[in-house]
Design a protein around this motif. Sequence first.
Motif, short mmCIF file in Angstrom:
data_model
loop_
_atom_site.label_atom_id
_atom_site.label_comp_id
_atom_site.label_asym_id
_atom_site.label_seq_id
_atom_site.Cartn_x
_atom_site.Cartn_y
_atom_site.Cartn_z
N SER A 1 0.82 -1.22 0.00
CA SER A 1 0.00 0.00 0.00
C SER A 1 0.85 1.27 0.00
N SER A 2 2.04 1.23 0.67
CA SER A 2 2.80 2.48 0.79
C SER A 2 3.64 2.78 -0.45
N CYS A 3 4.05 1.74 -1.15
CA CYS A 3 5.01 1.95 -2.24
C CYS A 3 4.88 0.79 -3.24
N PRO A 4 3.73 0.69 -3.91
CA PRO A 4 3.44 -0.52 -4.68
C PRO A 4 4.42 -0.85 -5.80
N GLN A 5 4.97 0.20 -6.45
CA GLN A 5 5.90 -0.08 -7.57
C GLN A 5 7.17 -0.76 -7.07
N LEU A 6 7.76 -0.18 -6.00
CA LEU A 6 8.98 -0.77 -5.45
C LEU A 6 8.69 -2.13 -4.85
N PHE A 7 7.54 -2.26 -4.19
CA PHE A 7 7.17 -3.52 -3.57
C PHE A 7 7.10 -4.61 -4.64
N TRP A 8 6.57 -4.26 -5.78
CA TRP A 8 6.50 -5.22 -6.89
C TRP A 8 7.92 -5.54 -7.39
N ALA A 9 8.70 -4.49 -7.65
CA ALA A 9 10.01 -4.68 -8.29
C ALA A 9 10.98 -5.48 -7.41
N MET A 10 10.91 -5.22 -6.11
CA MET A 10 11.92 -5.82 -5.23
C MET A 10 11.57 -7.24 -4.81
N ARG A 11 10.41 -7.72 -5.19
CA ARG A 11 10.10 -9.12 -4.89
C ARG A 11 10.48 -9.99 -6.10
N GLY A 12 11.78 -10.29 -6.18
CA GLY A 12 12.30 -11.13 -7.25
C GLY A 12 13.08 -10.37 -8.30
N GLY A 13 12.96 -9.03 -8.30
CA GLY A 13 13.62 -8.22 -9.33
C GLY A 13 15.07 -7.86 -9.00
N GLY A 14 15.54 -8.24 -7.81
CA GLY A 14 16.95 -8.05 -7.46
C GLY A 14 17.25 -6.74 -6.75
N GLY A 15 18.55 -6.40 -6.74
CA GLY A 15 19.04 -5.30 -5.91
C GLY A 15 19.25 -3.98 -6.65
N SER A 16 18.49 -3.74 -7.71
CA SER A 16 18.70 -2.53 -8.52
C SER A 16 17.94 -1.31 -8.01
N PHE A 17 17.16 -1.44 -6.93
CA PHE A 17 16.19 -0.39 -6.62
C PHE A 17 16.40 0.31 -5.29
N GLY A 18 17.10 -0.33 -4.38
CA GLY A 18 17.31 0.26 -3.06
C GLY A 18 18.05 -0.71 -2.19
N ILE A 19 18.45 -0.24 -1.01
CA ILE A 19 19.18 -1.11 -0.08
C ILE A 19 18.23 -1.49 1.05
N VAL A 20 18.01 -2.77 1.19
CA VAL A 20 17.09 -3.26 2.21
C VAL A 20 17.78 -3.17 3.58
N VAL A 21 17.12 -2.48 4.50
CA VAL A 21 17.61 -2.41 5.88
C VAL A 21 16.98 -3.55 6.68
N GLU A 22 15.68 -3.75 6.45
CA GLU A 22 14.96 -4.85 7.11
C GLU A 22 13.95 -5.43 6.13
N MET A 23 13.71 -6.71 6.27
CA MET A 23 12.73 -7.39 5.41
C MET A 23 11.80 -8.22 6.30
N GLU A 24 10.50 -8.13 6.01
CA GLU A 24 9.52 -8.93 6.77
C GLU A 24 8.84 -9.90 5.82
N PHE A 25 8.65 -11.15 6.29
CA PHE A 25 8.01 -12.14 5.41
C PHE A 25 7.21 -13.14 6.25
N SER A 26 6.33 -13.86 5.58
CA SER A 26 5.44 -14.82 6.24
C SER A 26 6.17 -16.10 6.59
N LEU A 27 5.69 -16.73 7.66
CA LEU A 27 6.21 -18.03 8.08
C LEU A 27 5.07 -19.05 8.00
N PHE A 28 5.44 -20.32 8.08
CA PHE A 28 4.45 -21.40 7.98
C PHE A 28 4.56 -22.31 9.20
N GLU A 29 3.40 -22.80 9.66
CA GLU A 29 3.42 -23.69 10.82
C GLU A 29 3.95 -25.05 10.41
N LEU A 30 5.01 -25.48 11.03
CA LEU A 30 5.58 -26.80 10.73
C LEU A 30 6.64 -27.14 11.79
#
Length: 457
Positions: A179-208
């Motif tokens: 919602s805050s930055c949809p273009q970058l959010f799209w590009a940086m999920r699989g598009g590599g390191g051409s867009f910015g430097i990630v300080v922190e990344m949050e992602f989903s986990l699975f019960e197992l």
Amino acid sequence: MSVIDRLADLRAHVRGAVTTPDDPDWEDARQAWNLAVDQHPVFVVEAADADDIAATVRFAAENELRVAVQGTGHGAAARGGELAETILLRTSSMRGVTVDPERRTARVQAGAQWGDVVRATAEHGLVALHGSSHDVGVVGYTLGGGIGWLARKHGLASSHVTAMDVIVPSGQRVEVTDSSCPQLFWAMRGGGGSFGIVVEMEFSLFELREIHAGALLWPAERAGEVLRRWRDVAERLPDEVTSVGRLVHFPPFPTVPEPLRDRKMVLVEAASLLGEEETSALLRPLRELGPEMDTFATGPVEMLIELHGDPPQPVPGMGGGAMLAELPDAAIDAVLELCGPDADSPLLGIEFRQLGGALGRAPEGAGALSSLQGRFAAYMVGMVTGPEAAAAIERHIATTQDGLAPWSTGGAYLNFTESPVDAGQAFGTTTVRRLRDIAAAIDPDRVLVPNHQVRAY
Ligand SMILES: Cc1cc2nc3c(=O)[nH]c(=O)nc-3n(C[C@H](O)[C@H](O)[C@H](O)COP(=O)(O)OP(=O)(O)OC[C@H]3O[C@@H](n4cnc5c(N)ncnc54)[C@H](O)[C@@H]3O)c2cc1C
């Protein structure tokens, strides 16, 4: 005044170490995980926090320098070591991991490695979509897509990113979400390191908590029949099972278990969410071939990070990949001729990771890399012991890729690509055009030097 003379300014603004070629720890500071990549940046900044990253990016812009970010250096080969006019910005001190068991998410700092995440999530009965190696960086892996042992069930790791805290090339800090930055959010999920430097990344986990997983091993002389049988078995496996077929020449090192040391073997590895009984029924045709070793067991999910037997510490490697639409008998014959037990191959091994399942389907709202086409991702690697070995490995990788060309999808998976490649091969024409537009808008002066460029080299 030279850039090095102006460093006092940067040093006054960062908490982490700034190391130049004149410093005694220069050799350590410039070393990538892949010891075969001889990196020569102008200087190295070991970032301690987000402010260090922002200060480094601003210093680079003010001094007409560029910035190459490195979490571990597993993916350093494609960028190469000649980092002229470039600062190497290392994030390896920023390894924090926070797990939110309620929301089933993890938030990691830029330099976190998968082993850090596995330790932090297991105690909550949760698992992340990590890959095969404990010390691969979470951020670099996920920016490139990320395929691991649960990939056929849950897809690419990049499809499960929920938010990123990013320093963009202007030095500004941005929270990147759908919602805050949809273009970058799209590009940086699989598009590599051409867009910015990630300080922190949050992602989903699975019960197992538990997994049924292991390997079956035979002497490499059996490779033809084993790889054919595995290919047939793989065709029938449900998404709950992810498997790998591989040829390995185990090195003669004391760290390799004695029964495997300096031996050429063919392996089938798999991780299954189905439990022992159902998995054994699926693998029965392989067991009928009488493996010399069978390590399958049901155990804590943490054991997945050991399953592939990746190197425990940095090594000098040279690798290459190929995306295969299929693996017919003729392709297996071609592989054996080039990399089989009787071939004069300088490679340590070649593996075929099974794709399909969720990896082949683009989930709703996916990022730039939404799925992987083809049935198998091949990856081959050799150990670089000197310039002659490097040349021989490079030639052999190219020959093997040529040998597999009739069955190639023509695509590329950048995490398994260790030399520069046209981004169109990885993303397709429409996606690459969109990625290039976003990269040009956010980084007009090309401050960032990712390992794989989306823009033309
Ligand atoms: C032994 C081994 C096992 C592997 N196993 C798997 C696997 O199971 N599945 C899979 O998909 N891949 C796998 N890979 C490939 C791996 O995912 C890529 O090499 C990936 O790029 C490594 O990320 P890194 O951060 O460790 O490496 P780095 O070399 O540090 O980073 C790679 C690139 O990521 C970008 N990057 C890193 N950190 C940041 C940041 N904070 N902000 C912005 N950009 C950043 C940069 O462009 C950088 O050049 C493996 C590689 C090796 C060598």
